[in-house]
Scaffold this active site. Structure first.
Site, PDB file in Angstrom:
ATOM      1  N   ASN A  28      -4.129   8.814   2.777  1.00 55.81           N
ATOM      2  CA  ASN A  28      -4.533   8.158   4.021  1.00 55.81           C
ATOM      3  C   ASN A  28      -4.845   9.145   5.136  1.00 55.81           C
ATOM      4  O   ASN A  28      -5.949   9.164   5.665  1.00 55.81           O
ATOM      5  CB  ASN A  28      -3.420   7.219   4.516  1.00 55.81           C
ATOM      6  N   ALA A  47      -5.859   2.452   8.580  1.00 62.14           N
ATOM      7  CA  ALA A  47      -4.416   2.549   8.815  1.00 62.14           C
ATOM      8  C   ALA A  47      -4.156   3.012  10.259  1.00 62.14           C
ATOM      9  O   ALA A  47      -4.709   2.453  11.199  1.00 62.14           O
ATOM     10  CB  ALA A  47      -3.787   3.491   7.779  1.00 62.14           C
ATOM     11  N   TYR A  48      -3.341   4.044  10.435  1.00 66.12           N
ATOM     12  CA  TYR A  48      -2.965   4.524  11.776  1.00 66.12           C
ATOM     13  C   TYR A  48      -4.198   4.883  12.598  1.00 66.12           C
ATOM     14  O   TYR A  48      -4.264   4.616  13.805  1.00 66.12           O
ATOM     15  CB  TYR A  48      -2.031   5.720  11.615  1.00 66.12           C
ATOM     16  N   GLN A  75       4.841   9.529   4.682  1.00 63.70           N
ATOM     17  CA  GLN A  75       5.847   9.494   3.623  1.00 63.70           C
ATOM     18  C   GLN A  75       6.535  10.836   3.427  1.00 63.70           C
ATOM     19  O   GLN A  75       7.571  10.915   2.784  1.00 63.70           O
ATOM     20  CB  GLN A  75       5.221   9.011   2.309  1.00 63.70           C
ATOM     21  N   ASP A 130      -0.889  12.759  22.621  1.00 65.45           N
ATOM     22  CA  ASP A 130       0.346  12.456  21.898  1.00 65.45           C
ATOM     23  C   ASP A 130       0.292  12.982  20.469  1.00 65.45           C
ATOM     24  O   ASP A 130       1.324  13.111  19.804  1.00 65.45           O
ATOM     25  CB  ASP A 130       0.593  10.946  21.870  1.00 65.45           C
ATOM     26  N   ASP A 163       0.815  -1.212   0.000  1.00 71.97           N
ATOM     27  CA  ASP A 163       0.000   0.000   0.000  1.00 71.97           C
ATOM     28  C   ASP A 163       0.854   1.268   0.000  1.00 71.97           C
ATOM     29  O   ASP A 163       0.447   2.291  -0.557  1.00 71.97           O
ATOM     30  CB  ASP A 163      -0.929   0.007   1.209  1.00 71.97           C
ATOM     31  N   GLY A 164       2.040   1.223   0.632  1.00 73.37           N
ATOM     32  CA  GLY A 164       2.903   2.403   0.628  1.00 73.37           C
ATOM     33  C   GLY A 164       3.324   2.794  -0.776  1.00 73.37           C
ATOM     34  O   GLY A 164       3.368   3.982  -1.120  1.00 73.37           O
ATOM     35  N   LEU A 168      -7.086   3.549  12.699  1.00 76.18           N
ATOM     36  CA  LEU A 168      -7.715   2.354  13.273  1.00 76.18           C
ATOM     37  C   LEU A 168      -6.967   1.895  14.519  1.00 76.18           C
ATOM     38  O   LEU A 168      -7.575   1.557  15.544  1.00 76.18           O
ATOM     39  CB  LEU A 168      -7.757   1.236  12.230  1.00 76.18           C
ATOM     40  N   SER A 169      -5.636   1.919  14.456  1.00 75.63           N
ATOM     41  CA  SER A 169      -4.843   1.475  15.601  1.00 75.63           C
ATOM     42  C   SER A 169      -4.964   2.446  16.772  1.00 75.63           C
ATOM     43  O   SER A 169      -4.728   2.073  17.923  1.00 75.63           O
ATOM     44  CB  SER A 169      -3.378   1.307  15.203  1.00 75.63           C
TER      45      SER A 169
END
Length: 297
Positions: A153, A195-196, A252, A183, A79-80, A198-199
């Site tokens: 994203n 991606a991020y 990126q 943070d 994906d990147g 979701l985490s």
């Protein structure tokens, strides 16, 4: 005759992927290029791909030339890789197909082992099209734009590894929303919601939803929860306090921030066009990639 006459082959080969050596990665690219030629397609290589593979016997094009001359971009990687080329080709409207040589692959969704059987009908015009809007972000300092980037994203404002919490002022369409100590803060598109975001506890948004999700990262006040916003809004994030703070765009590209900087995020005029095999649907992708109902009937 194929629906796509001129195909750009795009990959990432600076490092090995999932245990694949650089030499075997080149073999994969050569094999795919020969397959495309057998289908009646003219094949060109994206410039960085050509440099990394040493495949000099194909026509080499940069992103703008691909957008001007090619009917299709075929991305081999993860994906990147797709995020990087997708941002560069979006303004040209060039459709993209992803062959997954990475690990997860939400948008590079064709398994490498199945590419011939899957691509053959797609090259003849049998596919599902999926358009994903980009985010346009600007960093404003003393009224001037000092950094600008597109993101597919997410846009992330976050502290460094050893720094303390960041203090942010958040506005939507000029209306004050909240001061946040956390943070960091994520502004994610539907594509980036898996991606991020979701985490960090954010929800998954279906790609057809015209919205963004605003997700605090480890907020000091637990009532600061993710919120879904329409993508017609402009989000402003002002850095009030903290040190070693940066803004990341799709993880990126990044820029360091100073107190008083404002990060403005709005919907870009450009979209990325993904092509999927006939019968593709978002929920099948979620089941496969997130292993839902694994072991069930």
């Amino acid at each position: 005759m194929p629906r796509f006459h001129h195909v750009a082959l795009i990959g990432k080969y600076q490092t090995t992927v999932s245990g694949t050596t650089a030499s075997s990665s080149r073999e994969v690219m050569e094999e795919i290029a020969h397959f495309l030629e057998r289908q009646g397609c003219e094949v060109s290589l994206e410039a960085e791909t050509a440099a990394n593979t040493g495949m000099t016997h194909y026509n080499v094009l940069d992103a703008d030339a691909i957008g001007a001359r090619c009917d299709l971009g075929l991305v081999v990687g993860g994906d990147g890789t797709m995020l990087g080329i997708g941002r560069r080709l979006a303004r040209h409207g060039t459709p993209l197909i992803g062959i997954n040589q990475g690990r997860l692959g939400f948008v590079t969704d064709i398994p490498l082992g199945d590419y011939q059987a899957t691509l053959t009908p797609m090259l003849q015009g049998q596919y599902e099209e999926d358009s994903r809007p980009l985010m346009q972000a600007r960093v404003m300092r003393d009224g001037e734009c000092v950094f600008e980037a597109l993101a597919m994203n997410d846009v992330v404002v976050a502290r460094g590894a050893t720094a303390s919490m960041v203090e942010l002022r958040v506005e939507v369409d000029g209306h004050f929303v909240a001061n946040q100590r956390a943070d960091g803060l994520i502004v994610a598109s539907p594509t980036g919601s898996t991606a991020y975001s979701l985490s960090a506890g954010g929800p998954m948004l279906h790609p057809s939803v015209g919205g963004w999700v605003l997700v605090p990262i480890a907020p000091h006040t637990l009532s600061n929860r993710p919120i879904v916003l329409p993508d017609s809004t402009e989000i402003a994030i002002e850095l009030v306090g903290g040190r070693d703070i940066s803004a990341n765009f799709d993880m990126q590209s990044l820029t360091s921030l100073l107190h008083g900087d404002r990060i403005l995020v709005r919907r870009s005029a450009h979209c990325v066009r993904f092509l999927h095999p006939r019968g593709w649907n978002y929920f099948a992708t979620l089941r496969k990639k997130l292993r839902w109902n694994e072991g069930g009937s």
